[in-house]
Design a protein around this motif. Sequence first.
Motif, PDB file in Angstrom:
ATOM      1  N   ASN A 146      -3.793   7.446  -1.190  1.00  0.00           N
ATOM      2  CA  ASN A 146      -5.091   7.069  -1.737  1.00  0.00           C
ATOM      3  C   ASN A 146      -4.948   6.199  -2.984  1.00  0.00           C
ATOM      4  O   ASN A 146      -3.969   6.277  -3.735  1.00  0.00           O
ATOM      5  CB  ASN A 146      -5.927   8.326  -2.021  1.00  0.00           C
ATOM      6  CG  ASN A 146      -5.568   8.991  -3.334  1.00  0.00           C
ATOM      7  OD1 ASN A 146      -5.940   8.524  -4.408  1.00  0.00           O
ATOM      8  ND2 ASN A 146      -4.852  10.116  -3.261  1.00  0.00           N
ATOM      9  N   LEU A 147      -5.943   5.357  -3.192  1.00  0.00           N
ATOM     10  CA  LEU A 147      -5.907   4.371  -4.269  1.00  0.00           C
ATOM     11  C   LEU A 147      -6.304   4.956  -5.611  1.00  0.00           C
ATOM     12  O   LEU A 147      -6.132   4.290  -6.645  1.00  0.00           O
ATOM     13  CB  LEU A 147      -6.833   3.204  -3.922  1.00  0.00           C
ATOM     14  CG  LEU A 147      -6.338   2.324  -2.766  1.00  0.00           C
ATOM     15  CD1 LEU A 147      -7.424   1.345  -2.338  1.00  0.00           C
ATOM     16  CD2 LEU A 147      -5.070   1.583  -3.158  1.00  0.00           C
ATOM     17  N   ARG A 148      -6.811   6.167  -5.635  1.00  0.00           N
ATOM     18  CA  ARG A 148      -7.114   6.811  -6.914  1.00  0.00           C
ATOM     19  C   ARG A 148      -5.830   7.279  -7.588  1.00  0.00           C
ATOM     20  O   ARG A 148      -5.626   7.062  -8.781  1.00  0.00           O
ATOM     21  CB  ARG A 148      -8.055   8.003  -6.691  1.00  0.00           C
ATOM     22  CG  ARG A 148      -8.523   8.660  -7.990  1.00  0.00           C
ATOM     23  CD  ARG A 148      -9.514   9.768  -7.698  1.00  0.00           C
ATOM     24  NE  ARG A 148      -8.862  10.934  -7.110  1.00  0.00           N
ATOM     25  CZ  ARG A 148      -9.510  11.884  -6.438  1.00  0.00           C
ATOM     26  NH1 ARG A 148     -10.800  11.773  -6.226  1.00  0.00           N
ATOM     27  NH2 ARG A 148      -8.853  12.929  -5.964  1.00  0.00           N
ATOM     28  N   ASP A 149      -4.961   7.922  -6.821  1.00  0.00           N
ATOM     29  CA  ASP A 149      -3.699   8.402  -7.385  1.00  0.00           C
ATOM     30  C   ASP A 149      -2.670   7.293  -7.516  1.00  0.00           C
ATOM     31  O   ASP A 149      -1.811   7.347  -8.398  1.00  0.00           O
ATOM     32  CB  ASP A 149      -3.112   9.506  -6.490  1.00  0.00           C
ATOM     33  CG  ASP A 149      -3.861  10.814  -6.608  1.00  0.00           C
ATOM     34  OD1 ASP A 149      -4.929  10.831  -7.255  1.00  0.00           O
ATOM     35  OD2 ASP A 149      -3.385  11.818  -6.048  1.00  0.00           O
ATOM     36  N   MET A 150      -2.723   6.304  -6.634  1.00  0.00           N
ATOM     37  CA  MET A 150      -1.712   5.251  -6.634  1.00  0.00           C
ATOM     38  C   MET A 150      -2.405   3.901  -6.478  1.00  0.00           C
ATOM     39  O   MET A 150      -2.419   3.301  -5.399  1.00  0.00           O
ATOM     40  CB  MET A 150      -0.701   5.493  -5.510  1.00  0.00           C
ATOM     41  CG  MET A 150       0.650   4.843  -5.729  1.00  0.00           C
ATOM     42  SD  MET A 150       1.900   5.420  -4.542  1.00  0.00           S
ATOM     43  CE  MET A 150       2.236   7.061  -5.196  1.00  0.00           C
ATOM     44  N   GLY A 152      -3.442   0.226  -6.034  1.00  0.00           N
ATOM     45  CA  GLY A 152      -2.746  -0.934  -5.512  1.00  0.00           C
ATOM     46  C   GLY A 152      -1.787  -0.648  -4.378  1.00  0.00           C
ATOM     47  O   GLY A 152      -1.194  -1.594  -3.830  1.00  0.00           O
ATOM     48  N   TYR A 153      -1.650   0.626  -3.965  1.00  0.00           N
ATOM     49  CA  TYR A 153      -0.694   0.920  -2.895  1.00  0.00           C
ATOM     50  C   TYR A 153      -1.116   0.177  -1.617  1.00  0.00           C
ATOM     51  O   TYR A 153      -2.297   0.090  -1.295  1.00  0.00           O
ATOM     52  CB  TYR A 153      -0.631   2.423  -2.641  1.00  0.00           C
ATOM     53  CG  TYR A 153       0.562   2.833  -1.804  1.00  0.00           C
ATOM     54  CD1 TYR A 153       1.841   2.820  -2.340  1.00  0.00           C
ATOM     55  CD2 TYR A 153       0.417   3.214  -0.473  1.00  0.00           C
ATOM     56  CE1 TYR A 153       2.946   3.178  -1.572  1.00  0.00           C
ATOM     57  CE2 TYR A 153       1.511   3.579   0.298  1.00  0.00           C
ATOM     58  CZ  TYR A 153       2.776   3.551  -0.266  1.00  0.00           C
ATOM     59  OH  TYR A 153       3.867   3.898   0.493  1.00  0.00           O
ATOM     60  N   PHE A 154      -0.135  -0.323  -0.887  1.00  0.00           N
ATOM     61  CA  PHE A 154      -0.417  -1.240   0.222  1.00  0.00           C
ATOM     62  C   PHE A 154      -1.019  -0.543   1.436  1.00  0.00           C
ATOM     63  O   PHE A 154      -1.832  -1.125   2.156  1.00  0.00           O
ATOM     64  CB  PHE A 154       0.869  -1.952   0.639  1.00  0.00           C
ATOM     65  CG  PHE A 154       0.684  -2.932   1.767  1.00  0.00           C
ATOM     66  CD1 PHE A 154       0.046  -4.138   1.553  1.00  0.00           C
ATOM     67  CD2 PHE A 154       1.146  -2.640   3.044  1.00  0.00           C
ATOM     68  CE1 PHE A 154      -0.141  -5.047   2.579  1.00  0.00           C
ATOM     69  CE2 PHE A 154       0.970  -3.541   4.085  1.00  0.00           C
ATOM     70  CZ  PHE A 154       0.325  -4.753   3.848  1.00  0.00           C
ATOM     71  N   LEU A 155      -0.648   0.705   1.697  1.00  0.00           N
ATOM     72  CA  LEU A 155      -1.037   1.400   2.926  1.00  0.00           C
ATOM     73  C   LEU A 155      -1.976   2.547   2.572  1.00  0.00           C
ATOM     74  O   LEU A 155      -1.570   3.484   1.883  1.00  0.00           O
ATOM     75  CB  LEU A 155       0.213   1.933   3.631  1.00  0.00           C
ATOM     76  CG  LEU A 155       0.037   2.536   5.023  1.00  0.00           C
ATOM     77  CD1 LEU A 155      -0.395   1.478   6.029  1.00  0.00           C
ATOM     78  CD2 LEU A 155       1.332   3.208   5.478  1.00  0.00           C
ATOM     79  N   ASN A 156      -3.227   2.509   3.060  1.00  0.00           N
ATOM     80  CA  ASN A 156      -4.233   3.459   2.584  1.00  0.00           C
ATOM     81  C   ASN A 156      -4.975   4.238   3.662  1.00  0.00           C
ATOM     82  O   ASN A 156      -5.564   5.276   3.356  1.00  0.00           O
ATOM     83  CB  ASN A 156      -5.284   2.724   1.744  1.00  0.00           C
ATOM     84  CG  ASN A 156      -4.675   1.783   0.734  1.00  0.00           C
ATOM     85  OD1 ASN A 156      -4.945   0.588   0.763  1.00  0.00           O
ATOM     86  ND2 ASN A 156      -3.827   2.302  -0.155  1.00  0.00           N
ATOM     87  N   PHE A 157      -5.000   3.755   4.896  1.00  0.00           N
ATOM     88  CA  PHE A 157      -5.846   4.338   5.927  1.00  0.00           C
ATOM     89  C   PHE A 157      -5.032   4.729   7.156  1.00  0.00           C
ATOM     90  O   PHE A 157      -4.049   4.080   7.499  1.00  0.00           O
ATOM     91  CB  PHE A 157      -6.963   3.367   6.321  1.00  0.00           C
ATOM     92  CG  PHE A 157      -7.862   2.985   5.179  1.00  0.00           C
ATOM     93  CD1 PHE A 157      -8.867   3.834   4.764  1.00  0.00           C
ATOM     94  CD2 PHE A 157      -7.680   1.783   4.512  1.00  0.00           C
ATOM     95  CE1 PHE A 157      -9.696   3.496   3.701  1.00  0.00           C
ATOM     96  CE2 PHE A 157      -8.497   1.426   3.456  1.00  0.00           C
ATOM     97  CZ  PHE A 157      -9.513   2.288   3.043  1.00  0.00           C
ATOM     98  N   GLN A 158      -5.484   5.788   7.831  1.00  0.00           N
ATOM     99  CA  GLN A 158      -4.760   6.289   8.994  1.00  0.00           C
ATOM    100  C   GLN A 158      -4.658   5.230  10.091  1.00  0.00           C
ATOM    101  O   GLN A 158      -3.580   4.996  10.636  1.00  0.00           O
ATOM    102  CB  GLN A 158      -5.442   7.548   9.535  1.00  0.00           C
ATOM    103  CG  GLN A 158      -5.461   8.708   8.564  1.00  0.00           C
ATOM    104  CD  GLN A 158      -4.082   9.126   8.108  1.00  0.00           C
ATOM    105  OE1 GLN A 158      -3.195   9.337   8.941  1.00  0.00           O
ATOM    106  NE2 GLN A 158      -3.882   9.257   6.817  1.00  0.00           N
ATOM    107  N   GLN A 159      -5.772   4.598  10.422  1.00  0.00           N
ATOM    108  CA  GLN A 159      -5.721   3.611  11.499  1.00  0.00           C
ATOM    109  C   GLN A 159      -4.815   2.448  11.123  1.00  0.00           C
ATOM    110  O   GLN A 159      -4.095   1.908  11.979  1.00  0.00           O
ATOM    111  CB  GLN A 159      -7.125   3.101  11.829  1.00  0.00           C
ATOM    112  CG  GLN A 159      -7.179   2.257  13.105  1.00  0.00           C
ATOM    113  CD  GLN A 159      -6.746   3.047  14.328  1.00  0.00           C
ATOM    114  OE1 GLN A 159      -7.310   4.090  14.637  1.00  0.00           O
ATOM    115  NE2 GLN A 159      -5.712   2.576  15.033  1.00  0.00           N
ATOM    116  N   GLN A 160      -4.831   2.066   9.860  1.00  0.00           N
ATOM    117  CA  GLN A 160      -3.943   1.001   9.391  1.00  0.00           C
ATOM    118  C   GLN A 160      -2.484   1.378   9.661  1.00  0.00           C
ATOM    119  O   GLN A 160      -1.702   0.561  10.166  1.00  0.00           O
ATOM    120  CB  GLN A 160      -4.172   0.783   7.897  1.00  0.00           C
ATOM    121  CG  GLN A 160      -3.302  -0.292   7.258  1.00  0.00           C
ATOM    122  CD  GLN A 160      -3.417  -0.286   5.738  1.00  0.00           C
ATOM    123  OE1 GLN A 160      -4.062   0.589   5.147  1.00  0.00           O
ATOM    124  NE2 GLN A 160      -2.801  -1.274   5.105  1.00  0.00           N
ATOM    125  N   ALA A 161      -2.112   2.608   9.356  1.00  0.00           N
ATOM    126  CA  ALA A 161      -0.732   3.042   9.573  1.00  0.00           C
ATOM    127  C   ALA A 161      -0.390   3.067  11.058  1.00  0.00           C
ATOM    128  O   ALA A 161       0.693   2.634  11.467  1.00  0.00           O
ATOM    129  CB  ALA A 161      -0.516   4.419   8.957  1.00  0.00           C
TER     130      ALA A 161
END
Length: 268
Positions: A146-150, A152-161
């Motif tokens: 998640n973008l709250r804890d990290m 700018g992290y590149f990978l954020n969503f299940q479907q994206q992964a």
Amino acid sequence: MPRFAANLTLLYTDRPFLERFAAAAADGFEAVECLFPYDHPPQAIAERLRECGLTLALMNLPPGDWAAGERGLAALPGREVEFRQGLERGLAYARATGCRRLHAMAGVALPGAPRNEMHRTFVENLRAAARRAAQEGVTLTIEPINLRDMPGYFLNFQQQAHDVVEEVGEPALAVQMDLYHCQIMEGDLTRRLERHLPRVAHIQIAGVPDRHEPDAGEIHYPWVFELLDRLGYDGYVGCEYRPRGETSAGLGWLRRWRARGEQAGEGA
């Protein structure tokens, strides 16, 4: 009943890292995981695992310069050589410890870097790394964070992964599904588990929103654990949370779940 793994980076932090293995075993864990074991020789970790009868379920590949804010290298253009070197280091630890899951962190998006270039780098790095990991009998994982804890992290969503896994097209690549991150970014955990679980190699849990024990907050974990059983999940569930107090004192949720499973077994 899910098989739980204690995350030794976040749990039992009142003692040195190599002493946390025995503490986890004393609390009834049969497996552990950690973020980065690289401050300790792999043989020392392997010895603790043998002494305590534990399985190392998961660890991360080297993330780059963590102190400087780096959170992985797999999607960073220009860092391919360092990523490959980190993979070999992780595989050496996997060989020594018997760990069969290695998490390749994508990394924080570089200022001004086109996302399509980062995506291409991510896919190419993962394809080569998954082929190399398969030679060692190891599964490589990627994890939406998640973008709250990290930020700018590149990978954020299940479907994206899962789209990345499909594009890479290597059997030794799978998704690491942290329900804490998923709840913050997307929610709808039941349907996401039903849809994606076949390509999920590892699950992690924590309470939401504060990342404490999974006995309070937005997620009703007894439902989730029953769902995992119904769906036939046979991997580990990593306990990657920050205890509100002393780790063992906060394991009432786990003791209650084990007692429930034992009662169900007696009635069968």
